[in-house]
Design an enzyme around this catalytic site. Structure first.
Site, PDB file in Angstrom:
ATOM      1  NE  ARG A 170      14.986  38.759 -39.336  1.00  0.00           N
ATOM      2  CZ  ARG A 170      13.893  38.312 -38.736  1.00  0.00           C
ATOM      3  NH1 ARG A 170      12.944  37.701 -39.455  1.00  0.00           N
ATOM      4  NH2 ARG A 170      13.740  38.431 -37.442  1.00  0.00           N
ATOM      5  CE  LYS A 205      -3.725  37.370 -59.761  1.00  0.00           C
ATOM      6  NZ  LYS A 205      -5.095  37.780 -59.409  1.00  0.00           N
ATOM      7  CE  LYS A 237      -6.083  35.654 -66.523  1.00  0.00           C
ATOM      8  NZ  LYS A 237      -7.078  35.091 -65.586  1.00  0.00           N
ATOM      9  CD  GLU A 266     -10.644  35.169 -67.334  1.00  0.00           C
ATOM     10  OE1 GLU A 266      -9.906  35.187 -66.329  1.00  0.00           O
ATOM     11  OE2 GLU A 266     -10.658  36.068 -68.207  1.00  0.00           O
ATOM     12  CG  ASP A 287     -13.076  36.721 -64.420  1.00  0.00           C
ATOM     13  OD1 ASP A 287     -12.516  36.729 -63.301  1.00  0.00           O
ATOM     14  OD2 ASP A 287     -13.091  37.704 -65.179  1.00  0.00           O
TER      15      ASP A 287
END
Length: 357
Positions: A170, A205, A237, A266, A287
């Protein structure tokens, strides 16, 4: 050993014997000057060849070399393998396997694709088995990471103690299925982009602790990596802009503090582009620009910086964005939302026996 079926054009499987690091015997626990310990297969000279510290290297040297060639740190992979197996055992034993499988039984198991996709993480699955197996085992590699596979295709065959194979099953599959799912999702985007010159790339992410592996899977699927960490490059950002008092001001502060690093900025409006270009930005992140606005941004920048599209991108929209001439599509879903690729481990019933030759 009976050879496994392979698809036309696939190189013949080659058996490989792996030297093992027994579970619970960590090289770091060995006394300084004691080498890798009896459980390690590194041998003399491999630290120079692979750039590994022999006091830290616990995997078979050939397997470590394959991991390193793929851009992975073998020591980190080994750590992840230990964590996965130790989490599954939880300081105990595999109750079902110990009760049902004779201690001396030896089997051959086939890692087999249940659905079509792109495989990634085969050597990582081997690393998991190498830390759970209590004796040497043999592998036959039928495909390579990055290969497209079909349902029923055997990817990797392993011969070893049956108890060990079942105990590690597993943990090995969790990583192999996850990484193959990431590679498969990435391959869909890479196929959609084709030879347009636009590349799909990942974001940060990622699953905590698995970033290096997941970004490796993106590469296997035909994508490219963005920065691996916050310290690789600067990405200004919206919240940085608010804190600094403006896009251009944020850029100037980063450039002054870290003059040698690449800086991406950004922007969410066309009128922000020219001031940032004037400051010397290396790359602009567009963006939530539509394909039409993206095309206008490409014309405005005219090659003075690279451009990356981000925000609510879909696979269906990929060709339209690529047609604008943008350099990259940033797709967080490659890692945060990719479904697994269904892969199983099947023991060959005829090969299961007590003891072995």
């Amino acid at each position: 050993m009976t050879s496994s079926p392979r698809t036309p054009g696939t190189p013949p499987a080659r058996p490989v014997e792996l030297t093992l690091l027994p579970l619970g015997s960590r090289p770091a626990d060995e006394p300084v000057g004691g080498g890798c310990g009896s459980g390690c297969g590194c041998g003399d000279g491999h630290d120079e060849e692979l750039g590994l510290d022999p006091l830290e290297c616990g995997l078979d040297p050939d397997l470590a070399a394959l991991l390193a060639a793929g851009g992975l740190d073998p020591v980190r992979v080994e750590d992840i393998a230990h964590l996965a197996v130790e989490e599954d055992l939880d300081n105990g034993v595999d109750l079902t396997t110990v009760a049902t499988v004779p201690e001396e039984a030896v089997s051959t198991g086939d890692f087999t694709a249940r659905q079509a996709g792109t495989v990634a993480g085969l050597h990582i699955a081997e690393a998991v088995l190498s830390v759970v197996c209590t004796d040497e085992f043999e592998v036959e590699r039928h495909v390579a990471d990055g290969d497209r596979v079909e349902p029923g295709q055997v990817l990797l065959s392993v011969t070893g103690r049956t108890r060990d194979l079942l105990t590690g099953e597993r943990s090995a599959l969790n990583l192999l299925c996850r990484l193959s799912g990431v590679a498969t999702a990435t391959r869909a985007w890479a196929d959609a982009l084709g030879d347009t010159g636009t590349s799909v790339r990942d974001t940060r992410k990622t699953t905590p602790g698995l970033r290096a592996l997941e970004k490796y899977a993106v590469r296997c699927g035909g994508g490219v990596n963005h920065r691996m960490s916050l310290s690789d490059a600067a990405l200004i950002k919206d919240n940085h802009v608010v804190a600094a008092g403006g896009v251009a001001e944020a850029f100037r502060r980063v450039r002054a503090e870290f003059p040698g690093v690449p800086v991406e900025v950004e922007v969410d409006r066309l009128d922000q582009i020219e001031p940032v270009l004037a400051e010397g930005a290396d790359l602009l992140l567009l963006d939530n620009f539509s394909p039409e606005l993206t095309a206008e941004a490409v014309r405005l920048v005219a090659g003075r910086a690279e451009l990356e599209s981000s925000g609510r991108l879909t696979l269906a929209d990929a060709p339209a964005y690529a047609a604008t001439g943008v350099d990259y599509l940033a797709v967080g879903a490659l890692t945060h939302s990719a479904p697994i690729l269904d892969i199983g481990l099947d023991l060959r019933e005829a090969d299961t026996a007590e003891g072995g030759d």
